[in-house]
Scaffold this active site. Structure first.
Site, PDB file in Angstrom:
ATOM      1  CG  ASN A  53      42.685 -18.527  -4.015  1.00  0.00           C
ATOM      2  OD1 ASN A  53      41.584 -18.623  -3.489  1.00  0.00           O
ATOM      3  ND2 ASN A  53      43.273 -17.372  -4.251  1.00  0.00           N
ATOM      4  CD  GLU A 110       8.715 -16.452 -19.920  1.00  0.00           C
ATOM      5  OE1 GLU A 110       8.993 -15.983 -18.796  1.00  0.00           O
ATOM      6  OE2 GLU A 110       9.007 -17.619 -20.238  1.00  0.00           O
ATOM      7  CD  GLU A 157      35.718 -12.196  -2.347  1.00  0.00           C
ATOM      8  OE1 GLU A 157      36.532 -11.264  -2.285  1.00  0.00           O
ATOM      9  OE2 GLU A 157      34.507 -12.057  -2.150  1.00  0.00           O
ATOM     10  CG  ASP A 162      43.753 -10.478   4.795  1.00  0.00           C
ATOM     11  OD1 ASP A 162      44.915 -10.314   5.218  1.00  0.00           O
ATOM     12  OD2 ASP A 162      43.488 -10.976   3.686  1.00  0.00           O
ATOM     13  CD1 TRP A 186      43.832  -0.651   0.390  1.00  0.00           C
ATOM     14  CD2 TRP A 186      42.973  -2.686   0.109  1.00  0.00           C
ATOM     15  NE1 TRP A 186      42.892  -0.855   1.373  1.00  0.00           N
ATOM     16  CE2 TRP A 186      42.359  -2.108   1.225  1.00  0.00           C
ATOM     17  CE3 TRP A 186      42.592  -3.984  -0.246  1.00  0.00           C
ATOM     18  CZ2 TRP A 186      41.389  -2.760   1.992  1.00  0.00           C
ATOM     19  CZ3 TRP A 186      41.638  -4.627   0.507  1.00  0.00           C
ATOM     20  CH2 TRP A 186      41.044  -4.016   1.607  1.00  0.00           C
ATOM     21  N   GLY A 216      43.208 -17.072   0.318  1.00  0.00           N
ATOM     22  CA  GLY A 216      44.638 -16.972   0.036  1.00  0.00           C
ATOM     23  C   GLY A 216      45.090 -18.061  -0.931  1.00  0.00           C
TER      24      GLY A 216
HETATM   25  C1  AOF Z   1      11.966 -18.357 -13.575  1.00  0.00           C
HETATM   26  N1  AOF Z   1      11.790 -17.187 -14.200  1.00  0.00           N
HETATM   27  O1  AOF Z   1      11.303 -15.988 -15.974  1.00  0.00           O
HETATM   28  C2  AOF Z   1      11.333 -18.329 -16.174  1.00  0.00           C
HETATM   29  C3  AOF Z   1      11.543 -19.570 -15.496  1.00  0.00           C
HETATM   30  O2  AOF Z   1       8.228 -22.987  -9.863  1.00  0.00           O
HETATM   31  P1  AOF Z   1       8.867 -21.743 -10.312  1.00  0.00           P
HETATM   32  O3  AOF Z   1       7.871 -20.689 -10.663  1.00  0.00           O
HETATM   33  O4  AOF Z   1       9.906 -21.253  -9.345  1.00  0.00           O
HETATM   34  O5  AOF Z   1       9.570 -22.081 -11.714  1.00  0.00           O
HETATM   35  C4  AOF Z   1      10.934 -22.209 -11.871  1.00  0.00           C
HETATM   36  C5  AOF Z   1      11.241 -22.809 -13.222  1.00  0.00           C
HETATM   37  O6  AOF Z   1      10.580 -22.154 -14.285  1.00  0.00           O
HETATM   38  C6  AOF Z   1      12.716 -22.665 -13.567  1.00  0.00           C
HETATM   39  O7  AOF Z   1      13.470 -23.701 -13.041  1.00  0.00           O
HETATM   40  C7  AOF Z   1      12.725 -22.690 -15.075  1.00  0.00           C
HETATM   41  O8  AOF Z   1      12.744 -24.028 -15.511  1.00  0.00           O
HETATM   42  C8  AOF Z   1      11.374 -22.108 -15.473  1.00  0.00           C
HETATM   43  N2  AOF Z   1      11.444 -20.764 -16.109  1.00  0.00           N
HETATM   44  N3  AOF Z   1      11.851 -19.501 -14.193  1.00  0.00           N
HETATM   45  O9  AOF Z   1      12.248 -18.370 -12.388  1.00  0.00           O
HETATM   46  C9  AOF Z   1      11.476 -17.101 -15.471  1.00  0.00           C
HETATM   47  N4  AOF Z   1      11.013 -18.277 -17.460  1.00  0.00           N
HETATM   48 ZN    ZN Z   2       7.408 -19.328 -16.736  1.00  0.00          ZN
END
Ligand code: AOF
Ligand code: ZN
Length: 347
Positions: free
Chosen positions: A287, A53, A281, A202, A172, A283
Site C-alpha cells: 500500500n 442512446e 488490496e 491471510d 476482523w 498490506g
Molecule cells: C459505449 N457506450 O453508451 C456510448 C459510447 O466501438 P464501440 O461500440 O465499442 O464504441 C466505444 C466508444 O463509443 C467509446 O469509447 C465511446 O467513445 C463511445 N460511446 N460507448 O460503450 C455508450 N455512448
Molecule cells: Zn454510441
C-alpha cells in the site's frame, strides 16, 4: 437547471453497467417527448452491446420521440465501432434537442458527435452536471487521456490507522456491513491486485474475475492458496527467477528496483494487458509503495484504537522527518456503514 434531474437519472442508469462495460464508458440515457414527458430510458449494459442512446431509442416504435429531447451523460458517438453511430440514430429519429453531460474523450468521437448533431439542426446543450459525469467515468477518462490504468486502493483500519496488531491479528477490523460494500467496490474494477505477503498471511479468496499477485521470489503456494482457485490469474515475479508451469496462471517477469518489483513497469504492463482499472488490496508495505501511483483510495475506518505503536500501519514504506514530505490527498466523500465509515479520497 431543468435537465439536472434527468442527468442524475442517466448517471443512475449508467451505473447499472458497472463491471461489465470496460474498456468502454458507463452511459445512461433518458428520452422525453415534445411535451417534456419521459418516454424511454436505457443504458450501456455490456462491452460490445448497444450504446445507451440506441438502447433507449430502440424501445420506441411509434415515433413518439419526434421533436423530443434526449439526455445522455456522454457525447453521442459518431463512429462505426461495434455498433453504428448513435448520432445517426438520434438524427433519424427526429430528436430536436440533445443534452450532454460531458464531451467524449475518445479521440475518434470527441466533438464529432456534437458536430454531426448540430449540422443536422439539432440543438445541443453541453456540460450538464459535468463534474458528476466526469467522476462517473474517471476510469475511461484516465485511460484515454493518460493511456494508463486507473489505480484504486482499498484499506480497512482502526481509528489509529492500523490494519493488524504486531502479531498479525486482523480479523476482523471492520464489520460485515463494511465488508459487503467492499464486494460491490471490487466489481467496479477490471482486476484486484495483492502481494505474496497478504496471500501467505491471510490466505484470502478475493472473489474476482481477474486477480494479480506480486510475488517477487515465487514464494506463495500456487497449488493450495485460496486466491489461485478461481479467476484469471497473473503473477508478477522477478525476472531473476524461474517460474513453475501451472495451468491457469500467467507468470510475467518484471524488473526489480531496490529488491522490490518495479511497480511502474507493472502498472504499464497492466495497460498493455487491457486491464483498464485495478483495485489494490494489500498490506501496509505494498500500500505504501502504491501511494505514489494511486488515483483513488477507499479507506474504511472502524471505531477501534489499538493504541500500540507496534501495530501495523496501513501505509508503511518509508520514514520522513517533515510534514511537508507527506503525500497529499483530497477528501471526496464520507459514507457510513455502521458501525464503520468509508472515507474516499483522491490524489
Ligand atoms: C459505449 N457506450 O453508451 C456510448 C459510447 O466501438 P464501440 O461500440 O465499442 O464504441 C466505444 C466508444 O463509443 C467509446 O469509447 C465511446 O467513445 C463511445 N460511446 N460507448 O460503450 C455508450 N455512448
Ligand atoms: Zn454510441
Amino acid at each position: 437547471m431543468q435537465y439536472e434531474v434527468y442527468m442524475k437519472k442517466c448517471i443512475e442508469l449508467a451505473r447499472l453497467g458497472e463491471g461489465n462495460t470496460s474498456p468502454n464508458p458507463l452511459v445512461g440515457c433518458v428520452v422525453l417527448n415534445k411535451d417534456g414527458e419521459i418516454i424511454s430510458n436505457g443504458y450501456h449494459k455490456k462491452y460490445g452491446e448497444n450504446h445507451a442512446e440506441r438502447d433507449a431509442l430502440l424501445k420506441l416504435k411509434n415515433g413518439e420521440e419526434e421533436g423530443g429531447t434526449l439526455i445522455v451523460n456522454l457525447e453521442p458517438c459518431s463512429h462505426f465501432g461495434k455498433t453504428p453511430p448513435c448520432a445517426d440514430l438520434i438524427i433519424e429519429r427526429k430528436i430536436k434537442k440533445v443534452i450532454i453531460g460531458m464531451r467524449d474523450v475518445n479521440p475518434i468521437v470527441s466533438g464529432n458527435g456534437i458536430k454531426k448533431l448540430e449540422n443536422a439542426g439539432i440543438e445541443v446543450i453541453e456540460g450538464v452536471l459535468e463534474d458528476e459525469c466526469k467522476k462517473l467515468n474517471e476510469i475511461f477518462i484516465k485511460n484515454h487521456i493518460q493511456k494508463k490504468t486507473f489505480i484504486a486502493l482499498k484499506t480497512a483500519t482502526t481509528l489509529d490507522g492500523k490494519i493488524a496488531t504486531s502479531s498479525g491479528s486482523s480479523k476482523w477490523i471492520t464489520s460485515e456491513n463494511a465488508r459487503a460494500e467492499v464486494k460491490k467496490i471490487r466489481k467496479r474494477y477490471d482486476a484486484i491486485l495483492t502481494s505474496s505477503s497478504t496471500v501467505i498471511a491471510d490466505n484470502p479468496t478475493m472473489e474476482h474475475k481477474t486477480k494479480i499477485i506480486l510475488d517477487r521470489t515465487l514464494k506463495t503456494d500456487f497449488e493450495n492458496s485460496n486466491i489461485y482457485k478461481n479467476g484469471k490469474i497473473y503473477v508478477f515475479y522477478s525476472s531473476a527467477q524461474t517460474p513453475p508451469e501451472i495451468p491457469g496462471i500467467t507468470f510475467i517477469p518484471a524488473p526489480e528496483v531496490n529488491n522490490k518489483l518495479d511497480l511502474e513497469y507493472i502498472f504499464n504492463k497492466l495497460y498493455d494487458l487491457k486491464i483498464m482499472s485495478v483495485l489494490v488490496e494489500s498490506g501496509g508495505k505494498l500500500n505504501g509503495e502504491v501511494l505514489k501511483y494511486v488515483d483513488k483510495v477507499y479507506h474504511f475506518i472502524a471505531p477501534k484504537i489499538t493504541g500500540d505503536n507496534a501495530s501495523r500501519s496501513c501505509f508503511d514504506c518509508r520514514s520522513i522527518s517533515e510534514i511537508s514530505e507527506c503525500e497529499n490527498f483530497k477528501f471526496e466523500e464520507i459514507q457510513i456503514f455502521q458501525p464503520d465509515i468509508l472515507l474516499t479520497y483522491y490524489k
